[in-house]
Design a protein around this motif. Structure first.
Motif, PDB file in Angstrom:
ATOM      1  N   GLU A  89     -31.071 127.207  60.484  1.00 20.76           N
ATOM      2  CA  GLU A  89     -30.313 126.037  60.913  1.00 20.76           C
ATOM      3  C   GLU A  89     -31.284 124.944  61.344  1.00 20.76           C
ATOM      4  O   GLU A  89     -32.371 125.228  61.845  1.00 20.76           O
ATOM      5  N   SER A  90     -30.852 123.701  61.175  1.00 17.84           N
ATOM      6  CA  SER A  90     -31.642 122.575  61.661  1.00 17.84           C
ATOM      7  C   SER A  90     -30.737 121.581  62.361  1.00 17.84           C
ATOM      8  O   SER A  90     -29.585 121.395  61.985  1.00 17.84           O
ATOM      9  N   LEU A  91     -31.292 120.955  63.385  1.00 19.10           N
ATOM     10  CA  LEU A  91     -30.636 119.813  64.013  1.00 19.10           C
ATOM     11  C   LEU A  91     -31.557 118.621  63.837  1.00 19.10           C
ATOM     12  O   LEU A  91     -32.764 118.773  63.661  1.00 19.10           O
ATOM     13  N   TRP A  92     -30.967 117.416  63.885  1.00 16.74           N
ATOM     14  CA  TRP A  92     -31.725 116.187  63.668  1.00 16.74           C
ATOM     15  C   TRP A  92     -31.568 115.281  64.867  1.00 16.74           C
ATOM     16  O   TRP A  92     -30.462 115.148  65.401  1.00 16.74           O
ATOM     17  N   THR A  93     -32.646 114.675  65.263  1.00 18.80           N
ATOM     18  CA  THR A  93     -32.589 113.853  66.465  1.00 18.80           C
ATOM     19  C   THR A  93     -33.552 112.684  66.346  1.00 18.80           C
ATOM     20  O   THR A  93     -34.369 112.621  65.418  1.00 18.80           O
ATOM     21  N   SER A  94     -33.456 111.785  67.314  1.00 21.47           N
ATOM     22  CA  SER A  94     -34.350 110.621  67.351  1.00 21.47           C
ATOM     23  C   SER A  94     -35.727 111.036  67.846  1.00 21.47           C
ATOM     24  O   SER A  94     -35.926 112.165  68.301  1.00 21.47           O
TER      25      SER A  94
END
Ligand SMILES: [Zn+2]
Length: 70
Positions: free
Chosen positions: A47-52
């Motif tokens: 799984e991956s999450l994306w952020t600033s």
């Protein structure tokens, strides 16, 4: 000791689930890509999450603090 939580992209994630954090923003050139310019936080189970960039820095800081306390 239980793993503390960190907020990534509006989700509370246990720090123990974080595998790695991207140093550079994502770029793949795909015009339909919705992650362009964001920083990937890789989690267990592919799984991956994306952020600033700011969000990424907060995750790294939380991880460093957690490791220091163990
Ligand atoms: Zn992409």
């Amino acid at each position: 000791m239980a793993s503390p939580l960190v907020v990534i992209d509006d989700k509370h994630v246990p720090l123990a689930r974080v595998i790695w954090v991207a140093d550079l923003p994502h770029f793949c050139g795909n015009p339909e890509c919705e992650c362009e310019g964001e920083y990937e936080v890789r989690l267990e189970a592919d799984e991956s999450l994306w952020t600033s960039q700011r969000g990424r820095d907060q995750v790294v800081q939380a991880l460093e603090t957690w490791y220091e306390q163990r």
